[in-house]
Design a protein around this motif. Structure first.
Motif, PDB file in Angstrom:
ATOM      1  N   LYS A 144     -38.226  -6.377  72.633  1.00 29.11           N
ATOM      2  CA  LYS A 144     -37.730  -6.206  74.704  1.00 29.11           C
ATOM      3  C   LYS A 144     -38.544  -8.049  74.546  1.00 29.11           C
TER       4      LYS A 144
ATOM      5  N   TYR B 284     -37.324 -12.501  77.351  1.00 28.76           N
ATOM      6  CA  TYR B 284     -36.431 -13.166  77.794  1.00 28.76           C
ATOM      7  C   TYR B 284     -35.749 -14.103  76.323  1.00 28.76           C
TER       8      TYR B 284
ATOM      9  N   GLU C   5     -34.171 -20.807  76.450  1.00 25.86           N
ATOM     10  CA  GLU C   5     -33.195 -20.912  77.339  1.00 25.86           C
ATOM     11  C   GLU C   5     -32.142 -21.542  76.544  1.00 25.86           C
TER      12      GLU C   5
ATOM     13  N   TRP D 189     -26.885 -16.648  75.510  1.00 32.18           N
ATOM     14  CA  TRP D 189     -27.703 -15.579  76.050  1.00 32.18           C
ATOM     15  C   TRP D 189     -29.203 -16.366  76.466  1.00 32.18           C
TER      16      TRP D 189
ATOM     17  N   GLY E 173     -31.994 -17.250  78.415  1.00 34.87           N
ATOM     18  CA  GLY E 173     -32.445 -16.762  79.366  1.00 34.87           C
ATOM     19  C   GLY E 173     -32.846 -15.128  79.689  1.00 34.87           C
ATOM     20  N   GLU E 174     -31.770 -14.841  79.205  1.00 34.41           N
ATOM     21  CA  GLU E 174     -31.691 -12.820  79.440  1.00 34.41           C
ATOM     22  C   GLU E 174     -31.947 -12.431  78.898  1.00 34.41           C
ATOM     23  N   TYR E 175     -32.124 -11.507  79.517  1.00 36.49           N
ATOM     24  CA  TYR E 175     -33.195  -9.743  78.986  1.00 36.49           C
ATOM     25  C   TYR E 175     -32.129  -9.393  77.733  1.00 36.49           C
ATOM     26  N   PHE E 176     -33.399  -9.129  76.501  1.00 39.31           N
ATOM     27  CA  PHE E 176     -32.546  -9.030  75.019  1.00 39.31           C
ATOM     28  C   PHE E 176     -33.431  -8.042  74.685  1.00 39.31           C
ATOM     29  N   THR E 177     -33.010  -6.933  73.828  1.00 42.38           N
ATOM     30  CA  THR E 177     -33.437  -5.784  73.683  1.00 42.38           C
ATOM     31  C   THR E 177     -32.947  -5.502  71.933  1.00 42.38           C
TER      32      THR E 177
ATOM     33  N   GLU F 217     -31.362  -2.169  70.437  1.00 41.84           N
ATOM     34  CA  GLU F 217     -30.341  -1.772  70.819  1.00 41.84           C
ATOM     35  C   GLU F 217     -29.689  -0.240  71.256  1.00 41.84           C
TER      36      GLU F 217
END
Length: 203
Positions: free
Chosen positions: A152, A154, A157, A162, A164-168, A171
């Motif tokens: 998990k 960020y 950039e 995607w 800079g987005e928070y990613f798991t 999922e």
């Protein structure tokens, strides 16, 4: 491989799948979570539709999906029987047995769970409740519980769209039946030449 051996594989997977689902359904409220490791958790969620939580819209969407699954399991069952009859490879028959067991395991949820359990919202469900189940036949929800949030954070950039987005990763929450289907499909892809030797020779 004989049909009997394929049947044993199917039975074992169905047994593990249904025992795990009934245990979760009767011991966890929806959303309850147990951390086994940092990267593996038992998380109780219910899937009302297709894979990845997708749904068929409309009043009869769920019914259409369940009926489609029932038709599909008949087709997979015939594929298994025909492959055994034609002395298909062990890889092919094992793969089909895994796919059949996984599909059948989730069909059980869709067909009867709505009438044998009450809902799990804010409570632990009861098996065969006196007041009746949370739904009707063919309108059950699939029980999922295996969650592997391996990473998990960020995203950098510089990644397009995607960044800079928070990613798991990973999922989705899934179950034993889903695992059996995935393994069966993976075996067909990885061992394609062994699974379909005649097709490979013709090519």
């Amino acid at each position: 491989m004989s049909l009997k051996k394929a049947g044993i594989i199917i039975f074992i997977i169905l047994l593990i799948d249904q025992v795990s689902k009934i245990y979760i359904k009767t011991n966890f409220a929806l959303g309850d979570e147990v951390e086994v490791f940092d990267w593996f958790r038992i998380l109780f969620v219910e899937n009302e539709g297709m894979a990845w939580g997708a749904k068929i819209p409309g009043q009869y969407g769920k019914l259409a999906l369940t009926l489609f699954r029932l038709a599909a399991i008949v087709g997979i069952g015939y594929w298994l029987w025909d492959s055994v009859r034609n002395k298909g490879s062990r890889v092919l028959i094992t793969s089909i047995a895994l796919i059949f067991a996984g599909a059948f395991g989730n069909i059980i949820d869709s067909v009867i769970y709505g009438i044998i359990f009450n809902d799990s919202y804010g409570q632990i469900a009861s098996f065969l409740p006196e007041a009746g189940g949370y739904g009707t036949i063919f309108h059950g929800k699939v029980v999922d519980m295996l969650y592997f949030p391996i990473w998990k954070g960020y995203l950098p950039e510089w990644i397009p769209l995607w960044g800079g987005e928070y990613f798991t990763f990973f999922e989705p929450v899934f179950n034993i039946a889903d695992s059996a289907i995935s393994i069966g499909v993976a075996l067909l892809l990885v061992f394609n030449k062994k699974a379909f030797p005649k097709t490979s020779e013709e090519d």
